[in-house]
Write a protein that holds these residues in place. Structure first.
Motif, PDB file in Angstrom:
ATOM      1  N   ILE A  17       1.006  -1.136   0.104  1.00 12.48           N
ATOM      2  CA  ILE A  17      -0.330   0.253   0.132  1.00 12.48           C
ATOM      3  C   ILE A  17       1.299   1.207  -0.082  1.00 12.48           C
ATOM      4  O   ILE A  17       1.850   1.156   0.829  1.00 12.48           O
ATOM      5  N   ALA A  18       0.897   2.171  -0.990  1.00 13.37           N
ATOM      6  CA  ALA A  18       1.902   3.606  -1.185  1.00 13.37           C
ATOM      7  C   ALA A  18       0.388   4.737  -1.409  1.00 13.37           C
ATOM      8  O   ALA A  18      -0.091   4.492  -1.626  1.00 13.37           O
ATOM      9  N   VAL A  19       0.690   5.728  -0.822  1.00 12.04           N
ATOM     10  CA  VAL A  19       0.297   6.626  -1.034  1.00 12.04           C
ATOM     11  C   VAL A  19       1.324   7.414  -1.907  1.00 12.04           C
ATOM     12  O   VAL A  19       1.743   7.854  -2.408  1.00 12.04           O
ATOM     13  N   GLY A  20      -0.458   8.031  -2.792  1.00 13.82           N
ATOM     14  CA  GLY A  20      -0.214   8.410  -3.992  1.00 13.82           C
ATOM     15  C   GLY A  20      -0.488   7.459  -5.192  1.00 13.82           C
ATOM     16  O   GLY A  20      -1.195   6.168  -5.099  1.00 13.82           O
ATOM     17  N   LYS A  21       0.224   8.093  -6.297  1.00 12.78           N
ATOM     18  CA  LYS A  21      -0.049   7.343  -7.351  1.00 12.78           C
ATOM     19  C   LYS A  21       0.892   5.828  -7.157  1.00 12.78           C
ATOM     20  O   LYS A  21       1.885   5.655  -6.262  1.00 12.78           O
ATOM     21  N   GLU A  27      11.039   2.383  -7.244  1.00 11.30           N
ATOM     22  CA  GLU A  27      10.672   2.747  -6.128  1.00 11.30           C
ATOM     23  C   GLU A  27      10.576   1.180  -5.063  1.00 11.30           C
ATOM     24  O   GLU A  27      10.662   1.418  -4.246  1.00 11.30           O
ATOM     25  N   LEU A  28      11.064  -0.175  -6.135  1.00  9.98           N
ATOM     26  CA  LEU A  28      10.284  -1.368  -5.689  1.00  9.98           C
ATOM     27  C   LEU A  28      11.364  -2.026  -5.513  1.00  9.98           C
ATOM     28  O   LEU A  28      12.894  -1.443  -5.472  1.00  9.98           O
ATOM     29  N   VAL A  46      11.609  -5.793   4.291  1.00 12.24           N
ATOM     30  CA  VAL A  46      11.347  -5.584   3.268  1.00 12.24           C
ATOM     31  C   VAL A  46      12.223  -3.864   2.985  1.00 12.24           C
ATOM     32  O   VAL A  46      11.456  -3.220   3.624  1.00 12.24           O
ATOM     33  N   ASP A  47      13.252  -3.929   1.820  1.00 14.46           N
ATOM     34  CA  ASP A  47      13.659  -2.453   1.956  1.00 14.46           C
ATOM     35  C   ASP A  47      12.515  -1.809   0.768  1.00 14.46           C
ATOM     36  O   ASP A  47      13.987  -2.029  -1.026  1.00 14.46           O
ATOM     37  N   PHE A  48      11.548  -0.925   0.464  1.00 13.11           N
ATOM     38  CA  PHE A  48      11.560  -0.616  -0.833  1.00 13.11           C
ATOM     39  C   PHE A  48      12.337   0.425  -0.798  1.00 13.11           C
ATOM     40  O   PHE A  48      12.917   1.203   0.101  1.00 13.11           O
ATOM     41  N   ARG A  49      12.540   1.379  -1.914  1.00 19.40           N
ATOM     42  CA  ARG A  49      13.363   2.524  -1.576  1.00 19.40           C
ATOM     43  C   ARG A  49      12.616   3.759  -2.016  1.00 19.40           C
ATOM     44  O   ARG A  49      12.972   4.476  -3.323  1.00 19.40           O
ATOM     45  N   SER A  50      11.007   3.311  -1.741  1.00 18.49           N
ATOM     46  CA  SER A  50      10.412   4.360  -2.048  1.00 18.49           C
ATOM     47  C   SER A  50       9.405   5.004   0.644  1.00 18.49           C
ATOM     48  O   SER A  50       9.792   4.170   0.440  1.00 18.49           O
ATOM     49  N   GLN A  51       9.541   6.492   0.009  1.00 19.12           N
ATOM     50  CA  GLN A  51       9.277   6.446   1.578  1.00 19.12           C
ATOM     51  C   GLN A  51       7.883   6.466   1.558  1.00 19.12           C
ATOM     52  O   GLN A  51       7.347   6.669   2.346  1.00 19.12           O
ATOM     53  N   ARG A  52       7.057   6.434   0.250  1.00 16.47           N
ATOM     54  CA  ARG A  52       5.489   6.642   0.465  1.00 16.47           C
ATOM     55  C   ARG A  52       5.130   5.022   0.978  1.00 16.47           C
ATOM     56  O   ARG A  52       3.412   4.680   0.315  1.00 16.47           O
TER      57      ARG A  52
END
Length: 114
Positions: A17-21, A27-28, A46-52
């Motif tokens: 679940i991500a904020v926004g688009k 970002e994965l 899990v290390d996502f490459r996004s703060q969203r």
């Protein structure tokens, strides 16, 4: 939340679940370690490459022990035991009861007979 296919013998699933688009490929996570560490809540790390990313759920492959590095099955999971299910000790000591050596104290303290 985008639903990803169900996990198989060599493929897992990582719904998030991500904020926004929707997340872009940049970002994965680059890699997701099978059987890796856990965070404070007991989830696989899990290390996502996004703060969203607000939440995720990692579904591990069902039989990673039969998978090649490129993610293809190399054997039937029914024919290959899961790691840790077979004894690793070549000389297990707990398979048979060990004899309990005992002696009678009278045998030790008995006076010699002529």
């Amino acid at each position: 939340m985008k639903r990803v296919g169900l996990h198989t013998d060599c493929e897992g699933a990582l719904p998030s679940i991500a904020v926004g688009k929707p997340l872009t490929s940049k970002e994965l996570p680059k890699e997701v370690e099978v059987g890796g560490g856990e965070d404070l809540w007991g989830r696989a790390t899990v290390d996502f490459r996004s703060q969203r990313v607000a939440n995720y759920e990692l579904s591990q492959p069902s039989a990673p022990q039969v998978c090649s590095p490129d993610g293809k099955p190399t054997a039937d999971p029914a024919d290959v035991p899961t790691p840790g299910s077979q004894p690793t000790d070549l000389y297990p000591t707990d398979l048979y009861p060990t004899p309990d050596p005992s002696f009678d104290i009278g045998d030790v303290l008995r006076s010699p007979t002529p």
